[in-house]
Design an enzyme around this catalytic site. Structure first.
Site, PDB file in Angstrom:
ATOM      1  N   GLY A 130       0.778  -1.223   0.000  1.00  0.00           N
ATOM      2  CA  GLY A 130       0.000   0.000   0.000  1.00  0.00           C
ATOM      3  C   GLY A 130       0.811   1.275   0.000  1.00  0.00           C
ATOM      4  O   GLY A 130       1.769   1.452  -0.765  1.00  0.00           O
ATOM      5  N   ILE A 131       0.420   2.192   0.867  1.00  0.00           N
ATOM      6  CA  ILE A 131       1.079   3.488   0.967  1.00  0.00           C
ATOM      7  C   ILE A 131       2.535   3.326   1.373  1.00  0.00           C
ATOM      8  O   ILE A 131       3.411   4.051   0.891  1.00  0.00           O
ATOM      9  CB  ILE A 131       0.327   4.382   1.976  1.00  0.00           C
ATOM     10  CG1 ILE A 131      -1.085   4.669   1.479  1.00  0.00           C
ATOM     11  CG2 ILE A 131       1.067   5.684   2.206  1.00  0.00           C
ATOM     12  CD1 ILE A 131      -1.975   5.307   2.502  1.00  0.00           C
ATOM     13  N   GLY A 132       2.794   2.376   2.253  1.00  0.00           N
ATOM     14  CA  GLY A 132       4.168   2.148   2.686  1.00  0.00           C
ATOM     15  C   GLY A 132       5.068   1.765   1.531  1.00  0.00           C
ATOM     16  O   GLY A 132       6.205   2.230   1.419  1.00  0.00           O
ATOM     17  N   TYR A 286      -9.687   1.392  16.692  1.00  0.00           N
ATOM     18  CA  TYR A 286      -8.889   2.037  15.637  1.00  0.00           C
ATOM     19  C   TYR A 286      -8.850   3.551  15.849  1.00  0.00           C
ATOM     20  O   TYR A 286      -7.787   4.185  15.768  1.00  0.00           O
ATOM     21  CB  TYR A 286      -9.484   1.710  14.270  1.00  0.00           C
ATOM     22  CG  TYR A 286      -8.715   2.326  13.121  1.00  0.00           C
ATOM     23  CD1 TYR A 286      -7.506   1.778  12.695  1.00  0.00           C
ATOM     24  CD2 TYR A 286      -9.196   3.449  12.459  1.00  0.00           C
ATOM     25  CE1 TYR A 286      -6.806   2.340  11.641  1.00  0.00           C
ATOM     26  CE2 TYR A 286      -8.505   4.019  11.405  1.00  0.00           C
ATOM     27  CZ  TYR A 286      -7.300   3.455  11.000  1.00  0.00           C
ATOM     28  OH  TYR A 286      -6.603   4.022   9.956  1.00  0.00           O
TER      29      TYR A 286
END
Length: 406
Positions: A130-132, A286
């Site tokens: 993903g973003i990582g 969360y």
């Protein structure tokens, strides 16, 4: 030797007989070959321009024996007498205006255009998806030495392979960390310290969302430990490396969902942070962990900014279509339905990359960013007293489990 390989991005055409040049300090000037004179102002618009900053990644300035300066593009194996920074020259008046340079539509690679991060060392937790992954890819493309810190080593090495296929000379390492295990966090930090590398950027990106109730091997609720406490522990283990590497930055990935949390100084307890099964709701857990991210970053910055270590928290984008949603069919369906309206992963990584390496962010800390712009947090998110209280109780919870003060 080829001349004028690069065209400038100026919208103002240079009249015949004129040439645009730049000094080593980045001041643009204009040479008139007919009169053999030079001037600082554009011959048509009368504006002055500057091209400050580093040479783009892969470029090197060299000087001939006769003193003539030229530039070598090591990636494309070309040379030119034209300073490549001319491609990024701006009007001086424009540079002085206060405006938002990037926004929610910006991509991470766009933000990094022209940057050279050679010699910079970065850790990205959860950098294997993903973003990582896009954060790792973007920083590595621009010369940074990036460590993918992840639990799934097979996935991490596959990500490294994909990136090196695009750019063979990137510097990427894959190191194991399981945020559900404080022992694993300790082992990762020990392994990193043994390399004797500096650490300029610590990007705390990994996280879980919508997981059913489960306790980790350390007896803590999973969402709280993975999203906050293990990252807090990792920072505590590496902060001496960060201080030695200063200026350094810690970027903590949070979320706008932090606003839906009722945490305050009066109800801050271990049971509130890590509830039992009968008091657990995945979305509430969360939201609480994302507020903890912001408070952790706030107090970290308050503590270490005087030593050259700053910290910011970041919201990457609304309803990002990442693997965070994989734990429950309802979230899979919801994310699938909104996918056409979500950001790309490159756009999702943009605010993280911006806050990490943008020149204007170098000494900026203690703030929260969304769409590459500073935003106010909830009232709880800017509560210094609550931030300090969370820091203290986090240390207490860690000390209980590792058997020593932290």
């Amino acid at each position: 030797m080829a001349e004028n390989i690069l065209d400038t991005d100026s919208e103002d055409e240079i009249p015949a007989g004129w040439e645009e040049r730049v000094t080593l300090d980045g001041d643009v000037y204009y040479a008139n070959h007919s009169t053999q004179t030079t001037q600082w102002k554009h011959p048509v618009t009368g504006k002055r321009k500057v091209a400050k900053g580093e040479l783009p990644y892969g470029w090197e300035r060299q000087v001939r024996e006769d003193g003539i300066v030229f530039y070598v593009d090591h990636i494309n194996k070309k040379t030119t007498y034209t300073d490549p920074r001319l491609a990024f020259a701006e009007d001086e008046s424009t540079r002085r205006e206060i405006k938002q340079k990037f926004d929610g539509n910006s991509a991470a690679l766009q933000i990094l255009s022209g940057r050279d991060l050679s010699g910079k060392y970065v850790i990205v937790t959860g950098g294997n998806s993903g973003i990582g992954f896009e954060t790792v890819r973007s920083l590595a493309f621009h010369g940074a030495h990036v460590v993918i810190a992840c639990r799934n080593m097979e996935s991490g090495h596959e990500c490294k392979r994909k990136i090196t296929q695009e750019r063979t000379k990137v510097m990427i390492e894959v190191m194991k960390i399981d945020l559900e295990s404080l022992c694993s966090v300790q082992n990762f930090a020990d392994q990193y310290k043994k390399t004797e590398w500096p650490l300029h950027y610590l990007i705390l990106n990994a996280g879980v969302f919508g997981v059913p109730y489960k306790q980790t091997e350390d007896g803590l609720e999973t969402t709280f430990q993975v999203n906050h406490l293990s990252h807090f522990y990792l920072f505590k283990l590496l902060w001496s490396v960060l201080m030695k590497s200063a200026p350094a930055k810690v970027v903590v990935i949070s979320s706008e969902s932090h606003r839906s949390c009722d945490l305050n100084v009066m109800n801050l307890t271990e049971e509130k942070l890590s509830p039992s099964a009968n008091k657990y709701w995945d979305l509430s857990a969360y939201n609480l962990s994302k507020l903890c991210n912001i408070l952790f970053s706030l107090h970290l910055n308050n503590t270490l900014y005087k030593y050259g270590v700053t910290s910011v928290s970041v919201h990457p984008g609304n309803m990002m279509f990442t693997q965070l949603h994989r734990h429950w069919w309802f979230y899979k369906l919801l994310f699938y339905l909104v996918r056409p309206f979500t950001k790309s992963m490159q756009q999702g990584a943009a605010t993280t990359v911006y806050c990490t390496v943008a020149p204007e962010m170098q000494n900026v800390g203690g703030m929260y960013f969304n769409n590459c712009c500073r935003c106010p947090t909830s009232s709880a998110g800017c509560d210094d007293e609550l931030a300090k209280a969370l820091w203290d109780i986090s240390e207490k919870m860690l000390s209980k489990r590792i058997g020593r003060p932290i």
